[in-house]
Scaffold this active site. Structure first.
Site, PDB file in Angstrom:
ATOM      1  N   HIS A 152       0.867  -1.171   0.000  1.00 30.42           N
ATOM      2  CA  HIS A 152       0.000   0.000   0.000  1.00 30.42           C
ATOM      3  C   HIS A 152       0.910   1.230   0.000  1.00 30.42           C
ATOM      4  CE1 HIS A 152      -2.793   2.970   1.756  1.00 30.42           C
ATOM      5  NE2 HIS A 152      -3.781   2.138   1.481  1.00 30.42           N
ATOM      6  N   ASP A 229       3.105  -3.967   8.217  1.00 34.04           N
ATOM      7  CA  ASP A 229       1.842  -3.266   7.991  1.00 34.04           C
ATOM      8  C   ASP A 229       0.735  -4.294   8.179  1.00 34.04           C
ATOM      9  OD1 ASP A 229      -0.459  -2.186   6.987  1.00 34.04           O
ATOM     10  OD2 ASP A 229       0.432  -1.447   5.121  1.00 34.04           O
ATOM     11  N   GLN A 232      -4.484  -5.083   7.134  1.00 34.17           N
ATOM     12  CA  GLN A 232      -5.471  -6.027   6.581  1.00 34.17           C
ATOM     13  C   GLN A 232      -5.466  -7.366   7.302  1.00 34.17           C
ATOM     14  OE1 GLN A 232      -7.802  -5.109   4.689  1.00 34.17           O
ATOM     15  NE2 GLN A 232      -7.020  -3.179   3.864  1.00 34.17           N
ATOM     16  N   LYS A 255     -10.544  -0.038  10.557  1.00 31.52           N
ATOM     17  CA  LYS A 255     -10.760  -1.288   9.804  1.00 31.52           C
ATOM     18  C   LYS A 255     -11.090  -2.446  10.753  1.00 31.52           C
ATOM     19  CE  LYS A 255      -7.323   0.129   6.390  1.00 31.52           C
ATOM     20  NZ  LYS A 255      -7.924   0.400   5.083  1.00 31.52           N
ATOM     21  N   CYS A 395      -4.774   2.267  -3.533  1.00 28.79           N
ATOM     22  CA  CYS A 395      -3.485   2.795  -3.027  1.00 28.79           C
ATOM     23  C   CYS A 395      -2.354   1.793  -3.241  1.00 28.79           C
ATOM     24  CB  CYS A 395      -3.572   3.188  -1.562  1.00 28.79           C
ATOM     25  SG  CYS A 395      -4.757   4.493  -1.260  1.00 28.79           S
TER      26      CYS A 395
HETATM   27  N1  PMP Z   1      -1.828  -0.469   4.573  1.00 22.35           N
HETATM   28  C1  PMP Z   1      -2.775  -1.234   4.041  1.00 22.35           C
HETATM   29  C2  PMP Z   1      -2.437  -2.631   3.595  1.00 22.35           C
HETATM   30  C3  PMP Z   1      -4.068  -0.737   3.906  1.00 22.35           C
HETATM   31  O1  PMP Z   1      -5.019  -1.501   3.359  1.00 22.35           O
HETATM   32  C4  PMP Z   1      -4.351   0.578   4.332  1.00 22.35           C
HETATM   33  C5  PMP Z   1      -5.743   1.176   4.197  1.00 22.35           C
HETATM   34  N2  PMP Z   1      -6.307   1.039   2.938  1.00 22.35           N
HETATM   35  C6  PMP Z   1      -3.317   1.322   4.887  1.00 22.35           C
HETATM   36  C7  PMP Z   1      -2.066   0.774   4.992  1.00 22.35           C
HETATM   37  C8  PMP Z   1      -3.525   2.724   5.361  1.00 22.35           C
HETATM   38  O2  PMP Z   1      -4.477   2.775   6.364  1.00 22.35           O
HETATM   39  P1  PMP Z   1      -5.063   4.186   6.827  1.00 22.35           P
HETATM   40  O3  PMP Z   1      -5.586   4.841   5.586  1.00 22.35           O
HETATM   41  O4  PMP Z   1      -6.130   3.848   7.790  1.00 22.35           O
HETATM   42  O5  PMP Z   1      -3.938   4.931   7.420  1.00 22.35           O
END
Ligand code: PMP
Length: 444
Positions: A152, A229, A232, A255, A395
């Protein structure tokens, strides 16, 4: 398309999926699921972007504002004491959830801030801040930071910036044609110069678990820090950073059925206390003169200013919600849902399912490209049927580029997802090409 065997996620073996009655009771706790859209009940399949909130989370946040609202840590009055207790209790709840110590839990705004926090703190160490304690973590030209091609943007751009600030080189472990991290290639990327490995636990595009059991030892063998990270994974399976042998793990509360505006950074105590802060201000110091300041140890070191008190309390309630349901039972239920989703999509002609053949455990998430139809148009068709799905690059532009697509349509389940909802989504996706009059001929 071949189907992966989709084994149980690590640590989840014999837990029973939720019964129909239990699922009904779970669903009843989510007020937003009672909404109708275009005359149909809402089918919410965008939990990977943000989860819906159970009443108890909404109520926990509201109750704080109603009854105990005060700034934490500083006040001598009763409300301040109660607020501090609730806030620190939230930290302890997160710590228990992760099986780590309380002072290893930093509250952030979200995972993005957590990743920036660690990257900036290391950047500050590289500028000489933090003195001798921080020096072992300082980066300079010749050092390497390793990510993967599926990250991401939140776990990519902070490292690009850190490399730019320090002169270090950013390298990446490629993915194969299916979007699986290429473990063989990793052995050539992670080497003596690697100082940091930053990797996702679970891909937000394919839903597959990363091969941490192979990658982490490679990083450990060369003494690199490992940053996970866990955005998920945290809502779907037991997340135990120490067992995974990572130094840092981040996730977002929203999430995990918690509020927006709150995230968690777990960091190994010695690391957190050695690194210089990222943001500076009140509540993080021991002594301040007009020239300089001394900083408190973690967690206060990394929580300057008035923190996200109500949000932390809401997150703690979300964690209690998930824990009471049983993370192993959540994983078992979502495993069944995920299998149904993949098997169903495998029968749909004219679509591509990213990573469907990856031979790894996975969460109940799938990103598809409907041939001849833009993802946004496909998403519109689903929306008209009351189905909330995600469209775009999620993203993860480099991964989409590698897989030959600019965008995809993502279905992601939550603890409340039913088999009927998955059937509806599969049927809706199957109908997209016909809706737009796309024939085989238009594809070629
Ligand atoms: N890493 C991953 C794998 C994600 O799916 C996301 C959210 N889409 C993020 C980081 C970033 O999370 P946030 O937008 O809540 O900071």
């Amino acid at each position: 398309m071949t189907l992966s065997p989709a084994p149980y996620p690590e640590g989840v073996t014999e837990a029973a999926p939720f019964t129909a009655d239990e699922l009904e009771q779970i669903r009843a706790q989510f007020p937003s699921l009672r909404r109708d859209l275009y005359g149909r009940p809402l089918v919410y399949l965008d939990s990977a972007a943000t989860a819906q909130k159970p009443n108890r989370v909404i109520e926990a946040e509201a109750a704080f504002y109603r009854e105990a609202n005060a700034a934490v840590h500083r006040g001598a009055h009763t409300l301040a004491g109660e607020a501090t207790e609730l806030y620190e209790d939230a930290r302890a709840t997160v710590a228990r959830f992760l099986a780590v110590d309380d002072d290893e839990v930093i509250f952030t705004s979200n995972a993005t801030e957590g990743l920036n926090l660690i990257a900036y703190a290391i950047g500050n160490a590289s500028l000489g801040q933090g003195g001798a304690a921080a020096a072992p973590y300082a980066l300079s030209a010749g050092d390497e930071i390793v990510v993967t091609e599926l990250e991401h943007h939140a776990n990519l751009i902070p490292w690009q910036e850190l490399a730019a600030r320090t002169g270090a080189t950013l390298r990446y472990i490629p993915v194969d044609d299916h979007g699986a991290i290429d473990v063989d290639a990793a052995t050539g990327v992670i080497g003596a110069r690697t100082r940091i490995l930053a990797v996702s636990h679970v891909s937000n595009v394919t839903g597959a678990h990363s091969p941490l059991e192979q990658l982490v030892p490679l990083a450990r063998a060369v003494g690199a820090l490992v940053v996970l990270d866990a955005c998920q994974s945290a809502p779907h399976l037991a997340l135990h950073p120490r067992e995974l042998d990572v130094d840092v793990a981040v996730f977002s509360g929203h999430k995990l059925y918690g509020p927006t505006g709150i995230g968690v950074l777990y960091g190994r105590r010695e690391l957190l206390n050695a690194l210089p802060p990222f943001l500076f201000g009140g509540s993080m110091i021991t002594t301040v003169t007009m020239e300089r300041a001394e900083y408190l140890p973690a967690p206060q070191r990394f929580e300057p200013g008035t923190p996200r008190i109500a949000q932390a309390i809401g997150l703690a309630e979300a964690i209690r919600f998930v824990t009471e349901l049983g993370i192993d039972r959540i994983a078992a239920s979502e495993h069944a849902i995920g299998e149904q989703l993949l098997r169903g999509l495998a029968e749909v002609p004219g679509i591509r399912v990213f990573g469907a053949s990856i031979d790894a455990p996975r969460v109940a998430l799938a990103s598809v490209v409907v041939e001849g139809v833009h993802a946004h148009d496909a998403g519109q068709v689903l929306d008209n049927l009351g189905i909330a799905a995600r469209v775009g690059h999620h993203c993860a532009q480099p991964l989409h580029r590698r897989l030959g697509a600019t965008a995809s349509l993502r279905i992601s389940a939550g603890v409340h997802t039913t088999t009927d909802e998955i059937d509806q989504a599969i049927a809706a996706i199957a109908g997209v090409r016909e809706f737009f009059g796309v024939t085989e001929a238009t594809n070629r």
